[in-house]
Write a protein that holds these residues in place. Sequence first.
Motif, PDB file in Angstrom:
ATOM      1  N   UNK A  66       0.832  -1.206   0.000  1.00 32.77           N
ATOM      2  CA  UNK A  66       0.000   0.000   0.000  1.00 32.77           C
ATOM      3  C   UNK A  66       0.870   1.262   0.000  1.00 32.77           C
ATOM      4  N   UNK A  67       0.379   2.318  -0.626  1.00 30.18           N
ATOM      5  CA  UNK A  67       1.145   3.565  -0.621  1.00 30.18           C
ATOM      6  C   UNK A  67       1.256   4.121   0.793  1.00 30.18           C
ATOM      7  N   UNK A  68       2.377   4.736   1.067  1.00 27.30           N
ATOM      8  CA  UNK A  68       2.621   5.291   2.392  1.00 27.30           C
ATOM      9  C   UNK A  68       2.641   6.804   2.307  1.00 27.30           C
ATOM     10  N   UNK A  69       1.879   7.413   3.189  1.00 25.29           N
ATOM     11  CA  UNK A  69       1.863   8.867   3.262  1.00 25.29           C
ATOM     12  C   UNK A  69       2.585   9.284   4.536  1.00 25.29           C
ATOM     13  N   UNK A  70       3.675  10.003   4.368  1.00 27.08           N
ATOM     14  CA  UNK A  70       4.445  10.473   5.514  1.00 27.08           C
ATOM     15  C   UNK A  70       3.884  11.825   5.933  1.00 27.08           C
ATOM     16  N   UNK A  71       3.387  11.879   7.173  1.00 24.34           N
ATOM     17  CA  UNK A  71       2.793  13.115   7.679  1.00 24.34           C
ATOM     18  C   UNK A  71       3.677  13.644   8.801  1.00 24.34           C
ATOM     19  N   UNK A  72       4.233  14.800   8.583  1.00 24.50           N
ATOM     20  CA  UNK A  72       5.040  15.475   9.600  1.00 24.50           C
ATOM     21  C   UNK A  72       4.516  16.901   9.722  1.00 24.50           C
ATOM     22  N   UNK A  73       3.540  17.106  10.601  1.00 22.88           N
ATOM     23  CA  UNK A  73       2.940  18.442  10.696  1.00 22.88           C
ATOM     24  C   UNK A  73       3.953  19.526  11.042  1.00 22.88           C
ATOM     25  N   UNK A  74       4.983  19.156  11.784  1.00 23.14           N
ATOM     26  CA  UNK A  74       5.970  20.150  12.179  1.00 23.14           C
ATOM     27  C   UNK A  74       7.033  20.358  11.096  1.00 23.14           C
ATOM     28  N   UNK A  75       7.027  19.485  10.084  1.00 19.66           N
ATOM     29  CA  UNK A  75       8.013  19.591   9.013  1.00 19.66           C
ATOM     30  C   UNK A  75       9.349  19.007   9.424  1.00 19.66           C
ATOM     31  N   UNK A  76      10.277  18.932   8.488  1.00 17.90           N
ATOM     32  CA  UNK A  76      11.624  18.430   8.773  1.00 17.90           C
ATOM     33  C   UNK A  76      11.666  16.943   9.023  1.00 17.90           C
ATOM     34  N   UNK A  77      12.673  16.524   9.755  1.00 19.56           N
ATOM     35  CA  UNK A  77      12.845  15.110  10.065  1.00 19.56           C
ATOM     36  C   UNK A  77      13.634  14.394   8.990  1.00 19.56           C
ATOM     37  N   UNK A  78      13.935  13.149   9.270  1.00 18.43           N
ATOM     38  CA  UNK A  78      14.660  12.331   8.299  1.00 18.43           C
ATOM     39  C   UNK A  78      13.719  11.861   7.208  1.00 18.43           C
ATOM     40  N   UNK A  79      14.288  11.635   6.031  1.00 25.01           N
ATOM     41  CA  UNK A  79      13.475  11.077   4.961  1.00 25.01           C
ATOM     42  C   UNK A  79      13.212   9.606   5.257  1.00 25.01           C
ATOM     43  N   UNK A  80      12.107   9.114   4.761  1.00 24.94           N
ATOM     44  CA  UNK A  80      11.691   7.733   5.014  1.00 24.94           C
ATOM     45  C   UNK A  80      12.661   6.771   4.330  1.00 24.94           C
ATOM     46  N   UNK A  81      13.001   5.696   5.029  1.00 24.73           N
ATOM     47  CA  UNK A  81      13.880   4.669   4.460  1.00 24.73           C
ATOM     48  C   UNK A  81      13.179   4.018   3.277  1.00 24.73           C
ATOM     49  N   UNK A  82      13.949   3.638   2.285  1.00 30.31           N
ATOM     50  CA  UNK A  82      13.396   3.057   1.068  1.00 30.31           C
ATOM     51  C   UNK A  82      12.764   1.690   1.306  1.00 30.31           C
ATOM     52  N   UNK A  83      11.647   1.456   0.607  1.00 30.90           N
ATOM     53  CA  UNK A  83      10.963   0.172   0.726  1.00 30.90           C
ATOM     54  C   UNK A  83      11.804  -0.975   0.163  1.00 30.90           C
ATOM     55  N   UNK A  84      12.534  -0.718  -0.905  1.00 24.96           N
ATOM     56  CA  UNK A  84      13.337  -1.793  -1.507  1.00 24.96           C
ATOM     57  C   UNK A  84      14.443  -2.237  -0.562  1.00 24.96           C
ATOM     58  N   UNK A  85      15.080  -1.299   0.111  1.00 25.75           N
ATOM     59  CA  UNK A  85      16.128  -1.632   1.067  1.00 25.75           C
ATOM     60  C   UNK A  85      15.541  -2.388   2.256  1.00 25.75           C
ATOM     61  N   UNK A  86      14.369  -1.944   2.717  1.00 24.67           N
ATOM     62  CA  UNK A  86      13.703  -2.632   3.834  1.00 24.67           C
ATOM     63  C   UNK A  86      13.301  -4.046   3.432  1.00 24.67           C
ATOM     64  N   UNK A  87      12.782  -4.205   2.216  1.00 28.43           N
ATOM     65  CA  UNK A  87      12.408  -5.534   1.735  1.00 28.43           C
ATOM     66  C   UNK A  87      13.628  -6.443   1.641  1.00 28.43           C
ATOM     67  N   UNK A  88      14.735  -5.921   1.146  1.00 30.32           N
ATOM     68  CA  UNK A  88      15.969  -6.714   1.062  1.00 30.32           C
ATOM     69  C   UNK A  88      16.431  -7.141   2.451  1.00 30.32           C
ATOM     70  N   UNK A  89      16.339  -6.242   3.418  1.00 32.84           N
ATOM     71  CA  UNK A  89      16.746  -6.570   4.791  1.00 32.84           C
ATOM     72  C   UNK A  89      15.829  -7.634   5.382  1.00 32.84           C
ATOM     73  N   UNK A  90      14.528  -7.549   5.111  1.00 35.51           N
ATOM     74  CA  UNK A  90      13.580  -8.551   5.602  1.00 35.51           C
ATOM     75  C   UNK A  90      13.889  -9.911   4.984  1.00 35.51           C
ATOM     76  N   UNK A  91      14.158  -9.928   3.701  1.00 33.78           N
ATOM     77  CA  UNK A  91      14.513 -11.189   3.029  1.00 33.78           C
ATOM     78  C   UNK A  91      15.797 -11.748   3.617  1.00 33.78           C
TER      79      UNK A  91
END
Length: 119
Positions: free
Chosen positions: A22-47
């Motif tokens: 499912x698509x992920x919507x990153x909500x940061x009302x205050x702005x800033x923060x780190x960018x979301x980790x990539x799904x492909x990298x996370x999938x590779x780590x899970x595998x």
Amino acid sequence: MTDLVQRLVPEELWVLFRRVVPPTEVIRPQGGGRSRAGDREALAAIIFVATSGCTWRQLPPVFGPAWQTVYRRFAQWSRDRVWARLYRVILDELGARGELDWSRCAIDSVSLRAAKGGL
């Protein structure tokens, strides 16, 4: 993207995975923060965790996201039934290519309800 990520998640698998996650919507009302980790990298780590037998905490940093991030992504995708949908998409793809051999299929008797009464 590292060579390890590309080996664990080849382009063909990545295309199928993107169809079911499912698509992920990153909500940061205050702005800033780190960018979301990539799904492909996370999938590779899970595998990697699933196939190597290492624990989440032993996940090598070569994948990028920290083990906590990878575990949270795994848990979220499990709740969203991504794995069941991915399994179905892969079976459909292999079936469309004629690469499934159902003659070697077996049903686990534990998964079937036992009938009451005689044989």
